[in-house]
Every structure is written in C-alpha cells, then in structure tokens.
Design a protein around this motif. Structure first.
Motif, PDB file in Angstrom:
ATOM      1  N   ARG A  68      36.229  39.104  27.290  1.00 32.06           N
ATOM      2  CA  ARG A  68      36.972  39.335  28.528  1.00 32.06           C
ATOM      3  C   ARG A  68      36.904  40.810  28.933  1.00 32.06           C
ATOM      4  O   ARG A  68      36.695  41.144  30.097  1.00 32.06           O
ATOM      5  CB  ARG A  68      38.425  38.887  28.351  1.00 32.06           C
ATOM      6  N   TYR A  69      37.077  41.688  27.955  1.00 26.61           N
ATOM      7  CA  TYR A  69      37.017  43.125  28.226  1.00 26.61           C
ATOM      8  C   TYR A  69      35.631  43.524  28.726  1.00 26.61           C
ATOM      9  O   TYR A  69      35.502  44.265  29.710  1.00 26.61           O
ATOM     10  CB  TYR A  69      37.372  43.902  26.955  1.00 26.61           C
ATOM     11  N   ALA A 108      34.804  42.232  32.251  1.00 31.45           N
ATOM     12  CA  ALA A 108      35.567  42.975  33.254  1.00 31.45           C
ATOM     13  C   ALA A 108      34.979  44.364  33.486  1.00 31.45           C
ATOM     14  O   ALA A 108      34.764  44.787  34.632  1.00 31.45           O
ATOM     15  CB  ALA A 108      37.021  43.082  32.822  1.00 31.45           C
ATOM     16  N   HIS A 109      34.694  45.097  32.410  1.00 29.74           N
ATOM     17  CA  HIS A 109      34.265  46.483  32.570  1.00 29.74           C
ATOM     18  C   HIS A 109      32.815  46.604  33.016  1.00 29.74           C
ATOM     19  O   HIS A 109      32.465  47.550  33.747  1.00 29.74           O
ATOM     20  CB  HIS A 109      34.531  47.252  31.278  1.00 29.74           C
ATOM     21  N   LEU A 165      41.727  46.623  38.455  1.00 33.55           N
ATOM     22  CA  LEU A 165      41.147  45.574  37.607  1.00 33.55           C
ATOM     23  C   LEU A 165      42.272  44.820  36.919  1.00 33.55           C
ATOM     24  O   LEU A 165      43.247  45.411  36.469  1.00 33.55           O
ATOM     25  CB  LEU A 165      40.211  46.204  36.576  1.00 33.55           C
ATOM     26  N   HIS A 205      42.784  41.102  34.270  1.00 32.75           N
ATOM     27  CA  HIS A 205      42.175  39.916  33.671  1.00 32.75           C
ATOM     28  C   HIS A 205      43.234  39.154  32.885  1.00 32.75           C
ATOM     29  O   HIS A 205      44.179  39.730  32.334  1.00 32.75           O
ATOM     30  CB  HIS A 205      40.970  40.251  32.799  1.00 32.75           C
ATOM     31  N   VAL A 223      38.744  37.206  35.582  1.00 31.94           N
ATOM     32  CA  VAL A 223      38.715  38.646  35.834  1.00 31.94           C
ATOM     33  C   VAL A 223      38.791  38.834  37.342  1.00 31.94           C
ATOM     34  O   VAL A 223      38.094  38.148  38.093  1.00 31.94           O
ATOM     35  CB  VAL A 223      37.427  39.301  35.295  1.00 31.94           C
ATOM     36  N   LEU A 246      38.826  41.901  40.427  1.00 29.26           N
ATOM     37  CA  LEU A 246      38.590  43.295  40.784  1.00 29.26           C
ATOM     38  C   LEU A 246      38.909  43.490  42.257  1.00 29.26           C
ATOM     39  O   LEU A 246      38.633  42.608  43.079  1.00 29.26           O
ATOM     40  CB  LEU A 246      37.137  43.686  40.541  1.00 29.26           C
TER      41      LEU A 246
END
Length: 230
Positions: free
Chosen positions: A57-58, A61-62, A108, A110, A115, A117
């Motif tokens: 997930r991280y 997202a990034h 951001l 999630h 996720v 943005l």
C-alpha cells in the motif's frame, strides 16, 4: 487502473483526484527497478513494514505520487523533492507534505485497498477511510464536535452508522490535512457535519468524493480570499 474525477477545468477550484486500487498495482512494485524513483528514506520506510500488505500500500501510493508530481513539474519522478511545511500549530517541520516553492499542492491518503491522491493550485487535503465497525464508530464519535456527536447519535439504523461516521470523519481529516494541522487540532474543534452535506468551513470548501463500496472519501480545498484573488 487510475480514474480521474471528471469536470476538472481549473485546478484552483477543482483538484485533480486520482483513485488507485492497491491490488491492481502491487505486482508493479516488485518489478526490477520499480523502486528507483523513491528516495532512500522512502525505501527504508517501506522495508520497515512487517506486513506485505502494508508495504504494498505504501509503495503503490508513493510511486503514484512521484509519478504524478513528476508529470506536473516536468521532472523525472526520482528528481521530485518532497519536504514538509512548518506545522501551523507549533511551527515544527512536520506540517503538510510539499514540494519546494509549492508550484503544486497535493495530498495523499490510503486505506485498505484504496489509494487516493489530490493535486491543486492551492492547499488541498484528501482522505479515504474504510467503514469502521459499529462499535468502533460509537467509540470514536465521542471525540468529534458536539453537534457531530448529536447527529451520529440520531442515526436510528445501526447498520448505517459506520457509513455516516466515515463520511464525517473523512471530511474532518481532509480539512485537517489541507490546513496542515493534522490531529494537532482536536477533532472536536471544527464542525464539518455528519449530515448529507458538509458544513461550511471558513476559507475552505469541503466535498464528498466518489469512493469504492465500503469506503468513504472527502476533499478540502482552500478558497482564495478577495485580496489573494485581486
């Protein structure tokens, strides 16, 4: 798959909102060289997650954040510098995330498999949350504004409470992310409403956003003052 909320013609009025499903992009994070756009700090943080689902997930997202910022700033995603604005509560360097000079503002969020943005020409906040359990909603609602507590207490259908609570909570989180205060401001201070429409908040426009089933989402966009507009 990435979807964009339609009707965006002025980023100062309508932020660009991107929604991704982690399950659809997780495999991409495991490809050779996929993590190259991330900073060393981001890669270290990702590696520190114990559960693969949290790490995925991280990373989704990034990587998406860097890709979109790179496109907006006409930079390679790896060249995007991410920093923090000063906290409006204490002045410390842990306010909302920014890029130097604020040529674009972003947020951001999630939760679960989602996720979200947001990108805009002015400060923006976005939040997405999974519906909580009834017990969790009842417990957490005691931290909200007294009027919000009363509105949630008036929900007669117990099965509807998680969705109504999540609607209220995402509005509040989006606003607090937009201002950069986060939970440095007690959730009981600003009234955003748990009713069908967000409450007016001075200087900000709150909007409920489309979200997958079982999730709620909201955005907050700072409104220009007469002096700024002139």
């Amino acid at each position: 798959m990435t979807s964009v909320v339609p009707g965006i013609d002025d980023p100062a009025r309508s932020p660009a909102i991107h929604v991704l499903r982690v399950s659809e992009h997780a495999a991409e994070t495991r490809a050779s060289g996929a993590l190259a756009p991330l900073s060393r700090k981001e890669r270290e943080r990702a590696a520190a997650f114990i559960r693969p689902v949290d790490r995925e997930r991280y990373l989704v997202a990034h990587l998406a954040l860097r890709r979109e910022l790179g496109a907006l700033l006409e930079l390679d995603p790896a060249e995007v510098r991410l920093t923090r604005a000063d906290c409006p509560v204490c002045g410390g360097p842990h306010g909302r995330p920014t890029v130097p000079g604020d040529p674009v503002h972003f947020s951001l969020s999630h939760a679960g498999d989602v996720v979200m943005l947001a990108f805009a020409a002015v400060p923006v906040g976005v939040d997405v949350e999974e519906y909580p359990s009834v017990a969790s909603a009842r417990e957490t609602m005691t931290a909200l504004h007294p009027r919000e507590q009363a509105e949630l207490a008036a929900v007669e259908d117990t099965t509807a409470l998680p969705a109504v609570f999540a609607r209220c909570w995402t509005r509040k989180e989006a606003y607090l992310k937009g201002t950069g205060t986060g939970l440095g401001e007690d959730p009981s201070v600003t009234y955003v409403s748990a009713l069908d429409e967000p409450a007016p908040v001075p200087g900000w426009r709150l909007t409920d956003l489309p979200a997958p089933a079982g999730y709620s989402a909201a955005g907050a966009l700072r409104q220009s003052t007469t002096h700024e507009a002139g």
